[in-house]
Design a protein around this motif. Structure first.
Motif, PDB file in Angstrom:
ATOM      1  N   TRP A   1       0.841  -1.191   0.000  1.00 46.03           N
ATOM      2  CA  TRP A   1       0.000   0.000   0.000  1.00 46.03           C
ATOM      3  C   TRP A   1       0.879   1.244   0.000  1.00 46.03           C
ATOM      4  CZ3 TRP A   1      -5.197  -0.073  -0.600  1.00 46.03           C
ATOM      5  CH2 TRP A   1      -5.814  -1.323  -0.493  1.00 46.03           C
ATOM      6  N   LYS A   2       0.736   2.050  -1.025  1.00 46.04           N
ATOM      7  CA  LYS A   2       1.446   3.331  -1.081  1.00 46.04           C
ATOM      8  C   LYS A   2       0.754   4.334  -0.160  1.00 46.04           C
ATOM      9  CE  LYS A   2       2.868   2.224  -5.729  1.00 46.04           C
ATOM     10  NZ  LYS A   2       2.776   0.841  -5.393  1.00 46.04           N
ATOM     11  N   VAL A   3      -0.584   4.343  -0.172  1.00 51.55           N
ATOM     12  CA  VAL A   3      -1.399   5.134   0.749  1.00 51.55           C
ATOM     13  C   VAL A   3      -2.380   4.140   1.369  1.00 51.55           C
ATOM     14  CG1 VAL A   3      -3.020   7.038   1.012  1.00 51.55           C
ATOM     15  CG2 VAL A   3      -1.227   7.180  -0.734  1.00 51.55           C
ATOM     16  N   PRO A   4      -2.305   3.901   2.694  1.00 49.12           N
ATOM     17  CA  PRO A   4      -3.126   2.870   3.323  1.00 49.12           C
ATOM     18  C   PRO A   4      -4.611   2.958   2.959  1.00 49.12           C
ATOM     19  CG  PRO A   4      -1.550   3.739   4.882  1.00 49.12           C
ATOM     20  CD  PRO A   4      -1.458   4.599   3.657  1.00 49.12           C
ATOM     21  N   PHE A   5      -5.090   1.875   2.356  1.00 53.19           N
ATOM     22  CA  PHE A   5      -6.483   1.688   1.963  1.00 53.19           C
ATOM     23  C   PHE A   5      -7.020   2.790   1.060  1.00 53.19           C
ATOM     24  CE2 PHE A   5      -5.800  -1.061   5.552  1.00 53.19           C
ATOM     25  CZ  PHE A   5      -6.149  -2.250   4.953  1.00 53.19           C
ATOM     26  N   LYS A   6      -6.127   3.361   0.263  1.00 53.45           N
ATOM     27  CA  LYS A   6      -6.534   4.304  -0.786  1.00 53.45           C
ATOM     28  C   LYS A   6      -5.858   3.928  -2.096  1.00 53.45           C
ATOM     29  CE  LYS A   6      -7.547   8.264   2.155  1.00 53.45           C
ATOM     30  NZ  LYS A   6      -8.955   8.289   2.106  1.00 53.45           N
ATOM     31  N   GLU A   7      -4.561   3.624  -2.038  1.00 52.16           N
ATOM     32  CA  GLU A   7      -3.785   3.238  -3.212  1.00 52.16           C
ATOM     33  C   GLU A   7      -2.893   2.057  -2.850  1.00 52.16           C
ATOM     34  OE1 GLU A   7      -3.906   4.465  -6.341  1.00 52.16           O
ATOM     35  OE2 GLU A   7      -5.414   5.953  -5.783  1.00 52.16           O
ATOM     36  N   GLY A   8      -3.193   0.892  -3.430  1.00 55.91           N
ATOM     37  CA  GLY A   8      -2.359  -0.267  -3.173  1.00 55.91           C
ATOM     38  C   GLY A   8      -3.132  -1.562  -3.292  1.00 55.91           C
ATOM     39  N   LYS A   9      -2.516  -2.623  -2.758  1.00 53.62           N
ATOM     40  CA  LYS A   9      -3.107  -3.942  -2.952  1.00 53.62           C
ATOM     41  C   LYS A   9      -2.634  -4.912  -1.874  1.00 53.62           C
ATOM     42  CE  LYS A   9      -3.398  -7.246  -6.768  1.00 53.62           C
ATOM     43  NZ  LYS A   9      -2.991  -7.448  -8.157  1.00 53.62           N
ATOM     44  N   THR A  10      -3.547  -5.776  -1.459  1.00 49.95           N
ATOM     45  CA  THR A  10      -3.246  -6.904  -0.581  1.00 49.95           C
ATOM     46  C   THR A  10      -3.855  -8.144  -1.221  1.00 49.95           C
ATOM     47  OG1 THR A  10      -3.208  -5.609   1.455  1.00 49.95           O
ATOM     48  CG2 THR A  10      -3.694  -7.937   1.700  1.00 49.95           C
ATOM     49  N   VAL A  11      -3.103  -9.242  -1.216  1.00 52.08           N
ATOM     50  CA  VAL A  11      -3.628 -10.523  -1.700  1.00 52.08           C
ATOM     51  C   VAL A  11      -3.502 -11.525  -0.558  1.00 52.08           C
ATOM     52  CG1 VAL A  11      -3.400 -12.381  -3.384  1.00 52.08           C
ATOM     53  CG2 VAL A  11      -2.959 -10.015  -4.090  1.00 52.08           C
ATOM     54  N   ILE A  12      -4.646 -12.118  -0.204  1.00 50.16           N
ATOM     55  CA  ILE A  12      -4.708 -13.065   0.909  1.00 50.16           C
ATOM     56  C   ILE A  12      -5.179 -14.408   0.375  1.00 50.16           C
ATOM     57  CG2 ILE A  12      -5.933 -13.638   3.051  1.00 50.16           C
ATOM     58  CD1 ILE A  12      -6.231 -10.583   3.473  1.00 50.16           C
ATOM     59  N   LYS A  13      -4.510 -15.461   0.814  1.00 50.03           N
ATOM     60  CA  LYS A  13      -4.949 -16.826   0.502  1.00 50.03           C
ATOM     61  C   LYS A  13      -5.348 -17.481   1.818  1.00 50.03           C
ATOM     62  CE  LYS A  13      -2.266 -17.340  -3.674  1.00 50.03           C
ATOM     63  NZ  LYS A  13      -3.222 -17.640  -4.683  1.00 50.03           N
ATOM     64  N   SER A  14      -6.455 -18.229   1.765  1.00 47.07           N
ATOM     65  CA  SER A  14      -6.970 -18.851   2.972  1.00 47.07           C
ATOM     66  C   SER A  14      -7.811 -20.064   2.602  1.00 47.07           C
ATOM     67  CB  SER A  14      -7.836 -17.844   3.731  1.00 47.07           C
ATOM     68  OG  SER A  14      -8.421 -18.438   4.870  1.00 47.07           O
ATOM     69  N   ILE A  15      -7.969 -20.944   3.544  1.00 38.61           N
ATOM     70  CA  ILE A  15      -8.931 -22.042   3.409  1.00 38.61           C
ATOM     71  C   ILE A  15     -10.017 -21.745   4.426  1.00 38.61           C
ATOM     72  CG2 ILE A  15      -9.340 -24.509   3.619  1.00 38.61           C
ATOM     73  CD1 ILE A  15      -6.399 -24.891   2.754  1.00 38.61           C
ATOM     74  N   VAL A  16     -11.212 -21.438   3.911  1.00 38.11           N
ATOM     75  CA  VAL A  16     -12.315 -21.052   4.782  1.00 38.11           C
ATOM     76  C   VAL A  16     -13.359 -22.153   4.848  1.00 38.11           C
ATOM     77  CG1 VAL A  16     -12.005 -18.576   4.403  1.00 38.11           C
ATOM     78  CG2 VAL A  16     -13.570 -19.841   2.941  1.00 38.11           C
ATOM     79  N   SER A  17     -14.091 -22.159   5.951  1.00 37.12           N
ATOM     80  CA  SER A  17     -15.200 -23.092   6.102  1.00 37.12           C
ATOM     81  C   SER A  17     -16.340 -22.353   6.774  1.00 37.12           C
ATOM     82  CB  SER A  17     -14.783 -24.312   6.925  1.00 37.12           C
ATOM     83  OG  SER A  17     -14.355 -23.907   8.202  1.00 37.12           O
ATOM     84  N   GLY A  18     -17.526 -22.870   6.544  1.00 37.53           N
ATOM     85  CA  GLY A  18     -18.722 -22.295   7.150  1.00 37.53           C
ATOM     86  C   GLY A  18     -19.543 -23.393   7.766  1.00 37.53           C
ATOM     87  N   ASP A  19     -20.620 -23.005   8.392  1.00 37.15           N
ATOM     88  CA  ASP A  19     -21.498 -23.985   9.015  1.00 37.15           C
ATOM     89  C   ASP A  19     -22.067 -24.919   7.956  1.00 37.15           C
ATOM     90  OD1 ASP A  19     -21.038 -22.771  11.437  1.00 37.15           O
ATOM     91  OD2 ASP A  19     -22.774 -21.447  11.268  1.00 37.15           O
ATOM     92  N   GLY A  20     -21.679 -26.176   8.032  1.00 39.46           N
ATOM     93  CA  GLY A  20     -22.233 -27.189   7.145  1.00 39.46           C
ATOM     94  C   GLY A  20     -21.714 -27.161   5.715  1.00 39.46           C
ATOM     95  N   SER A  21     -20.701 -26.361   5.404  1.00 40.85           N
ATOM     96  CA  SER A  21     -20.189 -26.338   4.033  1.00 40.85           C
ATOM     97  C   SER A  21     -18.772 -26.904   3.990  1.00 40.85           C
ATOM     98  CB  SER A  21     -20.198 -24.905   3.484  1.00 40.85           C
ATOM     99  OG  SER A  21     -19.270 -24.105   4.171  1.00 40.85           O
TER     100      SER A  21
END
Length: 144
Positions: free
Chosen positions: A87-107
């Motif tokens: 991020w050049k300017v926090p949460f105005k100009e930039g990028k974050t890429v997140i990888k995750s394994i998510v789960s939900g109720d019953g899925s």
């Protein structure tokens, strides 16, 4: 005298780069909560297939991600497996890429990539799940 001036300029430039990098890293390590009021369903090419007015809350910590769509029955949580942040300017100009394994109720568990991108002060989150031929995108109305 000329060498001293060049050395001072170089040291000042290095200091500014380190300070900027520290601010960027600190921003990326904070817990954030983003809220949205509209969900776009995209095809694999990024074209909008449909739009739905619904509230969503996404919370990201240094280790976890929680996604709560408008109907809280489909809440998903997961551990972050990787994260890149620039991020050049926090949460105005930039990028974050997140990888995750998510789960939900019953899925089943889903291997997802979340791209948070800021352009001209507008922050969008794009969710992609491995094996699905669509993407989900939300525009952040608010982030804390």
């Amino acid at each position: 005298m000329k060498t001293t001036s060049i050395l001072k300029t170089t040291i000042a430039a290095l200091f500014l780069m380190v300070a900027g990098g520290t601010i960027s890293f600190a921003q990326c390590d904070k817990t954030i909560t983003l809220t949205s009021s509209k969900t776009n369903h995209l095809d694999v090419n990024g074209n909008v297939e449909r739009t739905k007015d619904e509230n969503a809350v996404i919370t990201i910590t240094s280790t976890d991600i929680t996604i709560v769509p408008g109907d809280e029955e489909h809440k998903m949580t997961g551990k972050i497996t990787s994260k890149t942040c620039d991020w050049k300017v926090p949460f105005k100009e930039g990028k974050t890429v997140i990888k995750s394994i998510v789960s939900g109720d019953g899925s089943d568990d889903k291997d997802i990539t979340v791209t948070i991108e800021g352009k001209a002060g507008k922050v969008t989150l794009t969710f992609e799940a491995v094996g699905m031929n669509k993407k989900i995108q939300v525009v952040a109305d608010k982030f804390e």
